[in-house]
Design a protein around this motif. Structure first.
Motif, PDB file in Angstrom:
ATOM      1  N   LEU A  21      45.492  30.488  29.046  1.00 29.40           N
ATOM      2  CA  LEU A  21      44.970  31.189  29.699  1.00 29.40           C
ATOM      3  C   LEU A  21      45.521  32.474  30.364  1.00 29.40           C
ATOM      4  O   LEU A  21      46.769  32.220  31.026  1.00 29.40           O
ATOM      5  CB  LEU A  21      44.114  30.566  30.915  1.00 29.40           C
ATOM      6  CG  LEU A  21      43.445  31.371  31.961  1.00 29.40           C
ATOM      7  CD1 LEU A  21      42.281  30.447  32.612  1.00 29.40           C
ATOM      8  CD2 LEU A  21      44.292  31.634  33.296  1.00 29.40           C
ATOM      9  N   LEU A  22      45.185  33.773  30.225  1.00 26.60           N
ATOM     10  CA  LEU A  22      45.949  34.890  30.924  1.00 26.60           C
ATOM     11  C   LEU A  22      45.046  35.549  31.937  1.00 26.60           C
ATOM     12  O   LEU A  22      45.636  36.388  32.660  1.00 26.60           O
ATOM     13  CB  LEU A  22      46.294  35.636  29.762  1.00 26.60           C
ATOM     14  CG  LEU A  22      47.042  35.419  28.606  1.00 26.60           C
ATOM     15  CD1 LEU A  22      47.315  36.574  27.738  1.00 26.60           C
ATOM     16  CD2 LEU A  22      48.457  34.757  29.100  1.00 26.60           C
ATOM     17  N   LYS A  23      44.038  35.202  32.015  1.00 25.38           N
ATOM     18  CA  LYS A  23      43.051  36.040  32.894  1.00 25.38           C
ATOM     19  C   LYS A  23      43.307  35.994  34.582  1.00 25.38           C
ATOM     20  O   LYS A  23      42.901  37.029  35.026  1.00 25.38           O
ATOM     21  CB  LYS A  23      41.621  35.947  32.473  1.00 25.38           C
ATOM     22  CG  LYS A  23      40.989  34.575  32.930  1.00 25.38           C
ATOM     23  CD  LYS A  23      39.517  34.680  32.504  1.00 25.38           C
ATOM     24  CE  LYS A  23      38.903  33.349  32.583  1.00 25.38           C
ATOM     25  NZ  LYS A  23      37.398  33.296  32.002  1.00 25.38           N
ATOM     26  N   HIS A  24      43.978  35.132  34.943  1.00 23.71           N
ATOM     27  CA  HIS A  24      44.344  34.992  36.551  1.00 23.71           C
ATOM     28  C   HIS A  24      45.418  34.419  36.411  1.00 23.71           C
ATOM     29  O   HIS A  24      46.348  34.031  35.415  1.00 23.71           O
ATOM     30  CB  HIS A  24      43.045  34.276  37.281  1.00 23.71           C
ATOM     31  CG  HIS A  24      43.205  32.959  36.965  1.00 23.71           C
ATOM     32  ND1 HIS A  24      44.019  31.913  37.413  1.00 23.71           N
ATOM     33  CD2 HIS A  24      41.828  32.133  36.551  1.00 23.71           C
ATOM     34  CE1 HIS A  24      43.497  30.872  36.968  1.00 23.71           C
ATOM     35  NE2 HIS A  24      42.428  30.950  36.677  1.00 23.71           N
ATOM     36  N   ASN A  25      46.162  34.605  37.720  1.00 18.98           N
ATOM     37  CA  ASN A  25      47.622  34.452  38.130  1.00 18.98           C
ATOM     38  C   ASN A  25      48.026  33.035  38.563  1.00 18.98           C
ATOM     39  O   ASN A  25      48.778  32.734  39.157  1.00 18.98           O
ATOM     40  CB  ASN A  25      48.224  35.373  38.740  1.00 18.98           C
ATOM     41  CG  ASN A  25      47.604  35.431  40.113  1.00 18.98           C
ATOM     42  OD1 ASN A  25      46.524  34.744  40.437  1.00 18.98           O
ATOM     43  ND2 ASN A  25      48.183  36.408  41.006  1.00 18.98           N
TER      44      ASN A  25
END
Lengths: 348, 348
Positions: free
Chosen positions: B207-211
């Protein structure tokens, strides 16, 4: 909203000789306060002049019994509520100096039959209590009632706090989560918290009305009723014991000691006795009952841990605690109590 | 109700050379199968000829992404359901030979902000899955996805499975309870179960869409977008890494090995790298991005564990596993994947 405690916590060891006086006029919340250990603790706190509020759900079969606090009922505040209810807990923690957090589902067998209820009470409600303190009373200190059951089957004896935690039943798993939440909130959110891992505790006010809260309860009732005490397996498994006044003394000591924050301590006893020897002591003290050895019921065998006894060296060094009441004296006091009060413990 | 698996589990070590063929035509359930590791595992299982059912809740922010299984979507059964729902789980476990149990809330930060949701997913739903198996498919084997976060701040390095479990966040506590339920159901109810404690795992489909799902995810996205990678503290904290294909290989190996039942194993990497060195590798591989060192945000600092790397010796001895893809190769494959698929990972 009252959020700052002025409780005069002792900041460095050792405890002063008059440490018990610190409880005078202080506001203390005892969750599970109508239960076995909670009620004995509340009795002592009232003697010490504390303002005690008890919260207890009185869920049938869980150990809460209004008779346990009959002697002090006019001097305490009894609030019937479920620790799973975040709204009442949020209100009840306000203004308290110390919380003795004893509410819990304690039956190992029940936790295997109904793991979800055990999860709700022993995990979820502990988070509710801690979140309530974080939001409403972050200066409070909480003392959590852990259990030797968290260790599972001992890999060495005596078990100290460095022993791996490998519970053999759902109750032990959930009690471990509940304990670790406390240590986490201490470390991360600054909510003072200490856990005491109790061993087999006995004495007046132990639940007797069903057979799922430990073998001592079963042995006591059977002996008092002149019945046959059935020991599972061989009766050779070893146990240590604490008389309830010794256990409550440990709670009161760590309650005032700042250096116990974030720590976990074993309780433990000096007498290491076989289950058969404990039964014989109870029979002798009660002057009634007899012994038989029977095979383990399957349901019990599968979560049995063999011999267990713990080291309480860490607690002794921290706050000077050691058990003072031996088994002969403890069982005598226990039998004497039930002789006088038996009707309040065997009827529903 | 189908309750007896005929899966040809290997009964004694070592694994035969052709162990992967055992998955052919077998029924496999992957919980969290649209997530990072679950989807990579499902891809491999389809290659091996398994009949794969994925269950995933697709809760926003949790890592489930239908694009992860785009290549195999016509060859698997995708069932959208929440593992907290006991009714769907009871149905889905039936007829399965093996369950790879990867569903979970994995964010440490989210678990501190909302401990109750983490409890529901990582504790309660694990009990639901295990109870469903006990009642509907007691011959299944379950492989649980544990985490190095369970150990908390290491007391020694490399961390082996004898290290105390002292999690520093709610997620670690609940993942530990979830793991221990599995071992308990193995020991008490005979539901085969093994836990793998994963370390930092990276690769395509992360997953990249949040940190909030780990630093590698943040570093990758920042480098690909030509931004500034901010390292907390000094960047000297050490970590070991696993490329996702190595991690899924471990799951597949223990899945067929009877002697791993009831056991807990660390995964781990051969390269011990500082966080700064990992960032530099990613920047070099991506040919973009730059590095800066910034102070720890308070929320992160409080649950930071310092340096960690683990020993995978126990797993190696049990099933011959070792990681095969080094960081240079792994990051290259990862960057290549995202170059081609980035739009499916950065948009909602």
């Amino acid at each position: 909203m009252e959020s700052s405690s002025t409780f005069p916590f002792v900041t460095s060891p050792p405890l002063p000789a008059d440490w018990e006086q610190l409880y005078q006029n202080r506001s203390i919340l005892v969750t599970g306060g109508l239960g076995f250990i909670g009620s004995n603790l509340s009795l002592r706190l009232v003697e010490l002049g504390a303002r005690v509020t008890i919260v207890d759900s009185l869920i049938p079969d869980y150990g809460g019994n209004p008779w346990n606090v009959e002697k002090i009922k006019d001097r305490i505040n009894i609030n019937i509520a479920d620790v799973r209810d975040p709204h009442s807990i949020a209100r009840l923690v306000q203004g308290q100096d110390i919380i003795f957090n004893l509410a819990g589902q304690v039956s190992h067998i029940d936790s295997m039959r109904d793991p979800f209820t055990d999860l709700e009470i022993n995990c979820r409600s502990q988070l509710s209590i801690l979140e309530a303190c974080r939001n409403n009373n972050s200066n409070v200190k909480i003392i959590y009632a852990g259990t030797r059951q968290q260790y599972g089957k001992p890999q060495y004896l005596p078990v100290d706090e460095k022993h791996l935690v490998l519970p053999t039943d759902v109750n032990g798993i959930n009690k471990t989560a509940g304990e670790t939440y406390h240590i986490l909130y201490n470390n991360v959110h600054g909510i003072r918290a200490t856990s005491l891992r109790m061993t087999n505790t006995y004495g007046p006010r132990l639940l007797l009305k069903h057979n799922r809260q430990g073998f001592i309860s079963v042995f006591l009732r059977t002996a008092i009723e002149k019945g046959e005490i059935k020991i599972f397996g061989t009766g050779e498994q070893l146990r240590d014991l604490n008389y309830v006044d010794d256990a409550t003394d440990a709670f009161l000591r760590v309650g005032v000691a700042e250096w116990t924050n974030g720590e976990v301590y074993n309780l433990g006893g000096d007498e290491i006795l076989s289950v058969a020897a404990i039964a014989q002591k109870i029979i002798k003290t009660a002057g009634a009952g007899r012994l038989s050895i029977v095979p383990f019921p399957e349901e019990t065998r599968r979560i049995d841990i063999g011999s267990y006894y713990g080291s309480y060296q860490k607690l002794r060094e921290a706050v000077g605690w050691r058990p003072l009441i031996d088994a002969d004296e403890g069982f005598q006091r226990t039998v004497d109590y039930y002789r006088e009060n038996i009707s309040h413990y065997v009827e529903d």
